[in-house]
Scaffold this active site. Structure first.
Site, PDB file in Angstrom:
ATOM      1  N   LYS A  90       9.930  -0.278   2.669  1.00 60.40           N
ATOM      2  CA  LYS A  90      10.998  -1.184   3.108  1.00 60.40           C
ATOM      3  C   LYS A  90      12.152  -0.341   3.630  1.00 60.40           C
ATOM      4  O   LYS A  90      12.630   0.566   2.946  1.00 60.40           O
ATOM      5  CB  LYS A  90      11.444  -2.063   1.936  1.00 60.40           C
ATOM      6  CG  LYS A  90      12.423  -3.163   2.301  1.00 60.40           C
ATOM      7  CD  LYS A  90      12.645  -4.094   1.104  1.00 60.40           C
ATOM      8  CE  LYS A  90      13.541  -5.262   1.462  1.00 60.40           C
ATOM      9  NZ  LYS A  90      13.724  -6.187   0.320  1.00 60.40           N
TER      10      LYS A  90
ATOM     11  N   GLN B 201      13.078  -4.347   7.227  1.00 57.68           N
ATOM     12  CA  GLN B 201      11.706  -4.655   7.603  1.00 57.68           C
ATOM     13  C   GLN B 201      10.762  -3.799   6.774  1.00 57.68           C
ATOM     14  O   GLN B 201      11.156  -2.782   6.186  1.00 57.68           O
ATOM     15  CB  GLN B 201      11.468  -4.473   9.094  1.00 57.68           C
ATOM     16  CG  GLN B 201      11.462  -3.074   9.636  1.00 57.68           C
ATOM     17  CD  GLN B 201      11.295  -3.065  11.159  1.00 57.68           C
ATOM     18  OE1 GLN B 201      11.767  -3.965  11.870  1.00 57.68           O
ATOM     19  NE2 GLN B 201      10.638  -2.051  11.681  1.00 57.68           N
TER      20      GLN B 201
ATOM     21  N   ALA C 279       6.444  -7.266   8.065  1.00 54.18           N
ATOM     22  CA  ALA C 279       7.425  -8.357   8.084  1.00 54.18           C
ATOM     23  C   ALA C 279       8.766  -7.799   8.519  1.00 54.18           C
ATOM     24  O   ALA C 279       9.056  -6.622   8.317  1.00 54.18           O
ATOM     25  CB  ALA C 279       7.538  -9.002   6.708  1.00 54.18           C
ATOM     26  N   SER C 280       9.572  -8.676   9.122  1.00 55.51           N
ATOM     27  CA  SER C 280      10.897  -8.260   9.578  1.00 55.51           C
ATOM     28  C   SER C 280      11.900  -9.360   9.269  1.00 55.51           C
ATOM     29  O   SER C 280      11.696 -10.515   9.651  1.00 55.51           O
ATOM     30  CB  SER C 280      10.866  -7.988  11.089  1.00 55.51           C
ATOM     31  OG  SER C 280      12.131  -7.588  11.547  1.00 55.51           O
TER      32      SER C 280
ATOM     33  N   SER D  47      16.388 -10.195   8.214  1.00 53.27           N
ATOM     34  CA  SER D  47      17.730  -9.901   8.719  1.00 53.27           C
ATOM     35  C   SER D  47      18.274  -8.578   8.214  1.00 53.27           C
ATOM     36  O   SER D  47      19.008  -7.888   8.920  1.00 53.27           O
ATOM     37  CB  SER D  47      18.692 -11.026   8.327  1.00 53.27           C
ATOM     38  OG  SER D  47      18.705 -11.191   6.930  1.00 53.27           O
TER      39      SER D  47
ATOM     40  N   ASP E 266      15.553 -15.117  -6.628  1.00 58.97           N
ATOM     41  CA  ASP E 266      15.208 -15.394  -5.224  1.00 58.97           C
ATOM     42  C   ASP E 266      13.728 -15.737  -5.134  1.00 58.97           C
ATOM     43  O   ASP E 266      12.997 -15.213  -4.295  1.00 58.97           O
ATOM     44  CB  ASP E 266      15.536 -14.165  -4.361  1.00 58.97           C
ATOM     45  CG  ASP E 266      15.606 -14.501  -2.874  1.00 58.97           C
ATOM     46  OD1 ASP E 266      15.780 -15.688  -2.540  1.00 58.97           O
ATOM     47  OD2 ASP E 266      15.486 -13.588  -2.044  1.00 58.97           O
TER      48      ASP E 266
END
Length: 537
Positions: free
Chosen positions: A151, A136, A130-131, A133, A286
């Site tokens: 990460k 990644q 996944a990438s 802002s 989050d």
């Protein structure tokens, strides 16, 4: 740097023109020179996109890039400030960013950990999972065979963020000064919140520490699983943690295929939220669907898996207490108590007129309660309440905003999984039990025992303090008529002080006796007497 700022500002202006965001401004309340500029500027020749205002703002933020996308996501949580249609559109912002190169990722990892990737890992996937802002994620395997994810913070992202934040502050000040609702929207405050959030996300050691704490809070729990952090491989810009296997919480078809108890899954999400907020005062703030998975084990007792703990919320003891009482009072429609609690806990100024505030709360809540209880949005009710309280000078704290945002996410997710979810059925018993437990003798003694070491440290000074009592130097001459009054007041303070010391000694003695000989009726009576003395001193 100045050249970058000018070029970036021009880019922003061109995107504002492209999406005709100028049409979203009420020019009639602007200064005359600015009104003329907006009415007759050459950009009026650019046709407006065929989208509503929220969609145009969302598309503009997407065109401005990852830092502004992240800002839009943060802005979408401030439903106390934004119209619903705009907040709903901003919530759709997707943080999908092209990945940076494998060579850059390897260089960053090797620089942070001081060894070649081949030595650090048995296997390292060059293609990222996944990438986003800020960072990644790559899949990897440790030399002992453990499957992990790595990460990595984007190269030079901090410099980009700092420059864009400076521009956001400039835009926020213009909005606050010139837009009709500029002051009400508090744009500078929103940018400040965003700055704190995104800078925290750049520190992966902080995220690792949050993850470890949350994992410890739910150790051996069948409600929530949090992956393990591998600290030997973790630095400020690199985080290595256990790779989890689970079903994305939004994949309802896969959940149904394994016969997941959807009602129980939805209710457990609510239970996890309230456990984090009230038991631990440490909640994952989050919890959007991309960060939540469901374990494939025990579908009849489904367990959640949480990742990405960069943003964590926490409430003070007093905020926990007043929030619990507020929620109970709201659902009992005791608006007078809600108003008094807001004043008592300092959320609104002490000079607030209780009757007027009570009436404003009633006018907001009563239409909501006309719906069936299962259809009432708990999170939206908090939004309405905070919006109303703002009219009475309530300064919404960042922790309460995070709580409101998280509750909206949990509630929306729960009803997506099980539309008949009645949030109140799960929340009410939890809150009532928490309030009862908070004031049980065991809980009271536990809280007092935390302070006992400090009190015991002062014991050697007590005889002198008891004899002398509190001293109040009088530096200014006072009229003779007031001397007797001051003497009586000082004597009263001395008596009160001695009773306070006596109460502390009694509580200390009961706690020491409990430590030596365990709890007994005599121990509880001694401690209760000490609490009574403190209460009546």
């Amino acid at each position: 740097m100045a050249l970058f700022g000018i070029r970036r500002l021009l880019t922003i202006l061109l995107i504002i023109i492209r999406f005709r965001l100028d049409q979203l401004i009420d020019v009639t309340r602007l200064p005359s020179w600015l009104c003329i500029l907006l009415r007759f500027g050459p950009w009026r020749l650019v046709p407006a996109p065929q989208h509503n205002r929220g969609a145009r703002l969302r598309l503009a933020l997407e065109a401005l890039g990852p830092v502004f996308i992240k800002f839009g996501q943060q802005l979408s949580t401030r439903r106390d400030l934004l119209p619903d249609d705009v907040a709903d559109e901003l919530a759709k912002l997707q943080d999908q960013v092209p990945p940076f190169s494998n060579e850059q990722a390897r260089t960053l990892i090797e620089s942070a950990l001081g060894k070649p990737v081949e030595e650090l890992f048995g296997h390292f996937e060059t293609q990222p999972l996944a990438s986003a802002s800020v960072a990644q994620v790559h899949a990897a395997t440790l030399n002992n065979g453990q499957q992990v994810v790595v990460k990595v913070i984007r190269p030079d992202i901090q410099r980009t963020i700092e420059k864009d934040i400076r521009l956001l502050y400039s835009i926020a000040r213009l909005v606050q000064h010139y837009l009709p609702d500029g002051r009400r929207l508090r744009p500078v405050e929103v940018v400040e919140d965003y700055e704190l959030t995104i800078l925290d996300e750049l520190d992966l050691q902080r995220e690792g520490a949050n993850t470890s704490q949350l994992r410890r809070n739910f150790a051996d729990s069948d409600l929530l699983y949090v992956p393990e952090v591998y600290w030997d491989y973790t630095r400020r810009n690199v985080l290595v943690m256990e790779r989890i296997e689970g079903i994305p919480v939004t994949d309802v078809a896969a959940l149904n295929a394994q016969n997941t108890d959807m009602k129980r899954l939805a209710e457990r999400g609510v239970e996890i939220f309230f456990t984090q907020v009230f038991r631990d005062s440490f909640f994952h703030a989050d919890m959007h669907p991309g960060n939540i998975f469901v374990s494939r084990k025990h579908p009849e007792r489904p367990q959640y898996i949480a990742i990405d703990c960069a943003i964590i919320g926490s409430l003070s003891d007093s905020d926990q207490y007043y929030l619990a009482r507020n929620l109970l009072a709201i659902f009992q429609r005791n608006y007078r108590e809600v108003a008094e609690l807001h004043i008592e806990c300092g959320w609104v100024p002490p000079h607030t007129r209780v009757r007027e505030f009570e009436s404003a709360i009633r006018s907001v809540c009563e239409p909501v309660f006309e719906k069936p209880l299962a259809e009432i949005s708990f999170g939206q009710l908090l939004v309405y309440l905070f919006s109303t309280a703002r009219r009475f000078e309530m300064e919404v704290q960042p922790s309460l905003v995070l709580l409101q945002k998280t509750l909206l996410n949990i509630e929306g997710l729960g009803r997506q999984l099980y539309p008949e979810l009645n949030l109140w059925d799960t929340a009410k018993p939890f809150l009532e039990h928490w309030l009862r437990d908070r004031y049980s003798p065991q809980s009271m003694f536990k809280r007092v025992s935390h302070r006992l070491p400090g009190w015991l440290e002062q014991l050697p000074n007590l005889p002198e303090q008891l004899l002398e009592g509190p001293r109040r130097p009088i530096e200014m001459p006072v009229p003779n008529t007031d001397i007797e009054h001051l003497e009586r007041q000082l004597q009263q303070e001395k008596r009160s002080y001695r009773w306070r010391v006596l109460g502390i000694v009694l509580i200390g003695a009961s706690l020491m006796q409990a430590e030596l000989a365990h709890w007994s009726p005599h121990t509880l009576a001694l401690g209760a007497l000490g609490l009574l003395v403190l209460a009546l001193k």
